[in-house]
Design a protein around this motif. Structure first.
Motif, PDB file in Angstrom:
ATOM      1  N   VAL A   1       0.846  -1.193   0.000  1.00  0.00           N
ATOM      2  CA  VAL A   1       0.000   0.000   0.000  1.00  0.00           C
ATOM      3  C   VAL A   1       0.880   1.241   0.000  1.00  0.00           C
ATOM      4  CG1 VAL A   1      -1.984   1.064   1.161  1.00  0.00           C
ATOM      5  CG2 VAL A   1      -1.614  -1.376   1.391  1.00  0.00           C
ATOM      6  N   ASP A   2       0.264   2.376  -0.326  1.00  0.00           N
ATOM      7  CA  ASP A   2       0.980   3.647  -0.383  1.00  0.00           C
ATOM      8  C   ASP A   2       1.282   4.138   1.033  1.00  0.00           C
ATOM      9  OD1 ASP A   2       2.070   6.004  -1.342  1.00  0.00           O
ATOM     10  OD2 ASP A   2       0.143   7.021  -1.491  1.00  0.00           O
ATOM     11  N   LEU A   3       2.178   3.398   1.715  1.00  0.00           N
ATOM     12  CA  LEU A   3       2.552   3.713   3.088  1.00  0.00           C
ATOM     13  C   LEU A   3       4.053   3.852   3.204  1.00  0.00           C
ATOM     14  CD1 LEU A   3       0.327   1.111   5.000  1.00  0.00           C
ATOM     15  CD2 LEU A   3      -0.091   3.575   4.852  1.00  0.00           C
ATOM     16  N   THR A   4       4.487   4.741   4.090  1.00  0.00           N
ATOM     17  CA  THR A   4       5.906   4.922   4.395  1.00  0.00           C
ATOM     18  C   THR A   4       6.196   4.305   5.761  1.00  0.00           C
ATOM     19  OG1 THR A   4       6.030   6.974   3.131  1.00  0.00           O
ATOM     20  CG2 THR A   4       7.729   6.613   4.792  1.00  0.00           C
ATOM     21  N   VAL A   5       7.267   3.521   5.846  1.00  0.00           N
ATOM     22  CA  VAL A   5       7.669   2.931   7.117  1.00  0.00           C
ATOM     23  C   VAL A   5       8.431   3.982   7.912  1.00  0.00           C
ATOM     24  CG1 VAL A   5       8.984   1.112   8.252  1.00  0.00           C
ATOM     25  CG2 VAL A   5       7.772   0.626   6.114  1.00  0.00           C
ATOM     26  N   HIS A   6       7.936   4.307   9.116  1.00  0.00           N
ATOM     27  CA  HIS A   6       8.568   5.316   9.966  1.00  0.00           C
ATOM     28  C   HIS A   6       9.460   4.698  11.033  1.00  0.00           C
ATOM     29  CE1 HIS A   6       6.463   9.076   8.674  1.00  0.00           C
ATOM     30  NE2 HIS A   6       5.645   8.188   8.159  1.00  0.00           N
ATOM     31  N   GLU A   7       9.026   3.578  11.592  1.00  0.00           N
ATOM     32  CA  GLU A   7       9.798   2.888  12.626  1.00  0.00           C
ATOM     33  C   GLU A   7       9.597   1.396  12.460  1.00  0.00           C
ATOM     34  OE1 GLU A   7       8.997   4.178  16.643  1.00  0.00           O
ATOM     35  OE2 GLU A   7       8.369   6.151  15.955  1.00  0.00           O
ATOM     36  N   VAL A   8      10.633   0.620  12.754  1.00  0.00           N
ATOM     37  CA  VAL A   8      10.467  -0.827  12.739  1.00  0.00           C
ATOM     38  C   VAL A   8      11.476  -1.464  13.679  1.00  0.00           C
ATOM     39  CG1 VAL A   8      11.989  -1.156  10.734  1.00  0.00           C
ATOM     40  CG2 VAL A   8      10.226  -2.870  11.267  1.00  0.00           C
ATOM     41  N   SER A   9      11.010  -2.444  14.465  1.00  0.00           N
ATOM     42  CA  SER A   9      11.866  -3.205  15.368  1.00  0.00           C
ATOM     43  C   SER A   9      11.247  -4.586  15.520  1.00  0.00           C
ATOM     44  CB  SER A   9      11.972  -2.512  16.737  1.00  0.00           C
ATOM     45  OG  SER A   9      10.740  -2.597  17.436  1.00  0.00           O
ATOM     46  N   ASP A  10      11.847  -5.406  16.373  1.00  0.00           N
ATOM     47  CA  ASP A  10      11.284  -6.732  16.611  1.00  0.00           C
ATOM     48  C   ASP A  10       9.944  -6.660  17.346  1.00  0.00           C
ATOM     49  OD1 ASP A  10      13.471  -7.892  15.400  1.00  0.00           O
ATOM     50  OD2 ASP A  10      14.510  -8.323  17.298  1.00  0.00           O
ATOM     51  N   ASP A  11       9.692  -5.529  18.023  1.00  0.00           N
ATOM     52  CA  ASP A  11       8.490  -5.412  18.852  1.00  0.00           C
ATOM     53  C   ASP A  11       7.393  -4.548  18.255  1.00  0.00           C
ATOM     54  OD1 ASP A  11       9.536  -6.986  20.973  1.00  0.00           O
ATOM     55  OD2 ASP A  11      10.733  -5.261  21.626  1.00  0.00           O
ATOM     56  N   HIS A  12       7.761  -3.669  17.328  1.00  0.00           N
ATOM     57  CA  HIS A  12       6.793  -2.666  16.891  1.00  0.00           C
ATOM     58  C   HIS A  12       7.174  -2.119  15.519  1.00  0.00           C
ATOM     59  CE1 HIS A  12       5.085   1.547  16.961  1.00  0.00           C
ATOM     60  NE2 HIS A  12       4.022   0.848  17.275  1.00  0.00           N
ATOM     61  N   ALA A  13       6.170  -1.872  14.697  1.00  0.00           N
ATOM     62  CA  ALA A  13       6.393  -1.197  13.417  1.00  0.00           C
ATOM     63  C   ALA A  13       5.331  -0.123  13.253  1.00  0.00           C
ATOM     64  CB  ALA A  13       6.346  -2.182  12.260  1.00  0.00           C
ATOM     65  N   ARG A  14       5.711   1.015  12.690  1.00  0.00           N
ATOM     66  CA  ARG A  14       4.787   2.135  12.499  1.00  0.00           C
ATOM     67  C   ARG A  14       4.895   2.634  11.065  1.00  0.00           C
ATOM     68  NH1 ARG A  14       6.178   5.426  16.651  1.00  0.00           N
ATOM     69  NH2 ARG A  14       4.352   4.928  17.935  1.00  0.00           N
ATOM     70  N   LEU A  15       3.763   2.687  10.367  1.00  0.00           N
ATOM     71  CA  LEU A  15       3.702   3.168   8.999  1.00  0.00           C
ATOM     72  C   LEU A  15       2.621   4.239   8.899  1.00  0.00           C
ATOM     73  CD1 LEU A  15       3.911  -0.217   9.038  1.00  0.00           C
ATOM     74  CD2 LEU A  15       4.206   0.133   6.588  1.00  0.00           C
ATOM     75  N   ARG A  16       2.733   5.063   7.838  1.00  0.00           N
ATOM     76  CA  ARG A  16       1.698   6.075   7.610  1.00  0.00           C
ATOM     77  C   ARG A  16       1.620   6.387   6.127  1.00  0.00           C
ATOM     78  NH1 ARG A  16       1.152  12.268  10.008  1.00  0.00           N
ATOM     79  NH2 ARG A  16      -1.129  12.293  10.126  1.00  0.00           N
ATOM     80  N   SER A  17       0.496   6.906   5.715  1.00  0.00           N
ATOM     81  CA  SER A  17       0.314   7.322   4.328  1.00  0.00           C
ATOM     82  C   SER A  17       1.515   8.137   3.851  1.00  0.00           C
ATOM     83  CB  SER A  17      -0.945   8.187   4.205  1.00  0.00           C
ATOM     84  OG  SER A  17      -0.940   8.938   3.009  1.00  0.00           O
ATOM     85  N   ALA A  18       1.947   7.860   2.635  1.00  0.00           N
ATOM     86  CA  ALA A  18       3.070   8.608   2.061  1.00  0.00           C
ATOM     87  C   ALA A  18       2.753  10.098   1.961  1.00  0.00           C
ATOM     88  CB  ALA A  18       3.418   8.036   0.691  1.00  0.00           C
ATOM     89  N   LYS A  19       1.481  10.461   1.986  1.00  0.00           N
ATOM     90  CA  LYS A  19       1.073  11.868   1.929  1.00  0.00           C
ATOM     91  C   LYS A  19       1.086  12.519   3.312  1.00  0.00           C
ATOM     92  CE  LYS A  19      -1.864  11.280  -2.155  1.00  0.00           C
ATOM     93  NZ  LYS A  19      -1.502   9.859  -2.377  1.00  0.00           N
ATOM     94  N   GLY A  20       1.378  11.733   4.367  1.00  0.00           N
ATOM     95  CA  GLY A  20       1.446  12.289   5.714  1.00  0.00           C
ATOM     96  C   GLY A  20       0.104  12.699   6.273  1.00  0.00           C
ATOM     97  N   VAL A  21      -0.964  11.972   5.889  1.00  0.00           N
ATOM     98  CA  VAL A  21      -2.304  12.281   6.383  1.00  0.00           C
ATOM     99  C   VAL A  21      -2.910  11.042   7.028  1.00  0.00           C
ATOM    100  CG1 VAL A  21      -2.708  14.097   4.683  1.00  0.00           C
ATOM    101  CG2 VAL A  21      -3.343  11.744   4.143  1.00  0.00           C
ATOM    102  N   GLY A  22      -3.906  11.288   7.894  1.00  0.00           N
ATOM    103  CA  GLY A  22      -4.643  10.188   8.490  1.00  0.00           C
ATOM    104  C   GLY A  22      -3.890   9.475   9.595  1.00  0.00           C
ATOM    105  N   PRO A  23      -4.474   8.385  10.111  1.00  0.00           N
ATOM    106  CA  PRO A  23      -3.867   7.653  11.223  1.00  0.00           C
ATOM    107  C   PRO A  23      -2.666   6.837  10.778  1.00  0.00           C
ATOM    108  CG  PRO A  23      -5.839   6.531  10.484  1.00  0.00           C
ATOM    109  CD  PRO A  23      -5.778   7.822   9.723  1.00  0.00           C
ATOM    110  N   TYR A  24      -1.863   6.428  11.742  1.00  0.00           N
ATOM    111  CA  TYR A  24      -0.771   5.495  11.497  1.00  0.00           C
ATOM    112  C   TYR A  24      -1.325   4.070  11.452  1.00  0.00           C
ATOM    113  CZ  TYR A  24       2.733   9.118  12.373  1.00  0.00           C
ATOM    114  OH  TYR A  24       3.514  10.251  12.288  1.00  0.00           O
ATOM    115  N   LEU A  25      -0.611   3.204  10.767  1.00  0.00           N
ATOM    116  CA  LEU A  25      -0.848   1.761  10.807  1.00  0.00           C
ATOM    117  C   LEU A  25       0.302   1.166  11.599  1.00  0.00           C
ATOM    118  CD1 LEU A  25      -2.253  -0.871   9.971  1.00  0.00           C
ATOM    119  CD2 LEU A  25      -0.939  -0.794   7.834  1.00  0.00           C
ATOM    120  N   GLU A  26      -0.019   0.480  12.698  1.00  0.00           N
ATOM    121  CA  GLU A  26       1.026  -0.020  13.583  1.00  0.00           C
ATOM    122  C   GLU A  26       0.865  -1.523  13.807  1.00  0.00           C
ATOM    123  OE1 GLU A  26       1.416   2.358  17.086  1.00  0.00           O
ATOM    124  OE2 GLU A  26       1.314   4.246  15.980  1.00  0.00           O
ATOM    125  N   PHE A  27       1.997  -2.210  13.907  1.00  0.00           N
ATOM    126  CA  PHE A  27       2.022  -3.648  14.157  1.00  0.00           C
ATOM    127  C   PHE A  27       2.755  -3.885  15.465  1.00  0.00           C
ATOM    128  CE2 PHE A  27       1.526  -3.156   9.610  1.00  0.00           C
ATOM    129  CZ  PHE A  27       0.476  -4.025   9.350  1.00  0.00           C
TER     130      PHE A  27
END
Length: 246
Positions: free
Chosen positions: A153-179
């Motif tokens: 999907v059109d998402l940018t990965v902002h943070e990633v580790s063994d415990d947590h990942a955070r992505l968000r729209s490449a346009k910088g809008v809306g909520p984050y998608l987190e794992f």
């Protein structure tokens, strides 16, 4: 061609009642595309505005039988705002929930149908997301999920580790998608909260489905029958839909 995360879809016993709760909780508008479906959209946005993020609530006959793997985190702007928001949500029908969180600065609640969600303490990272700070998915491998969804999907990965990942729209809008790393167990029933993805252009559905399958998605049957959308599952079994022309 692009594919974006356009909304979350809640399965409900009563779409109208649950839709009203979430509309009042978020301050969003309510509409309906037909019986058994309640559509929520933020004020000032109309589907499918690329800067908007939406919620669909759909009535299904089966009861709740499984711990949810997907939940919402709501944003607050101050300690006072967090307390006011929690109090208002309880007045709307939310109840305190214990998921083993212990002593944490956020508040865990459940909506009237038992969907667990969190009201976060103020965090700078969520200052511009709107009322939904993040859509959070329990998973076994955040790094693998970030790789799949970052390519899917059109998402940018902002943070990633063994415990947590955070992505968000490449346009910088809306909520984050987190794992979030948990031990979710084998997926034996379909999620009651899932993602809907929208191709741009919408006629690109077939090509996007093929691309997603090449990335590791698999076809999923949740009893959808003959519909205009395609149901897939990510590498950990989380179902999602690729929308087409209705």
């Amino acid at each position: 061609m692009a594919l974006r995360l356009v909304q979350v879809n809640f399965k409900a016993r009563d779409d109208s009642a649950l839709g009203r709760f979430w509309a009042e909780a978020l301050g969003w508008g309510v509409s309906s595309e037909g019986p058994g479906v309640t559509n929520l959209e933020p004020e000032g946005f109309a589907w499918p505005d690329p800067a908007g993020f939406y919620i669909d609530v759909v009535t299904v006959p089966d009861p709740e039988t499984v711990k949810y793997r997907v939940h919402l985190d709501l944003a607050s702007t101050s300690a006072a705002h967090q307390a006011e928001l929690v109090a208002r949500l309880k007045e709307l029908g939310a109840t305190p929930a214990d998921v083993g969180q212990g002593d944490v600065p956020w508040t865990v609640l459940a909506d009237p149908e038992g969907n667990v969600f969190c009201v976060l303490e103020p965090r700078e990272i969520y200052r511009d997301t709107g009322p939904i700070a993040a859509v959070v998915v329990d998973c076994a491998d955040p790094r693998a999920m970030a790789r799949f969804w970052g390519q899917a999907v059109d998402l940018t990965v902002h943070e990633v580790s063994d415990d947590h990942a955070r992505l968000r729209s490449a346009k910088g809008v809306g909520p984050y998608l987190e794992f979030l790393h948990t031990t979710p167990g084998v997926q034996t029933v379909w999620n009651r909260v899932h993602f809907d993805l929208l191709p741009d252009p919408v006629d690109g559905q077939e090509a996007e489905v093929a691309r997603l399958r090449a990335l590791g998605a698999t076809a999923a049957d949740v009893g959808q029958g003959e519909v205009s959308w395609k149901v897939l599952a990510d590498p950990e079994g989380n179902q999602f839909c690729v929308l087409g022309r209705g």
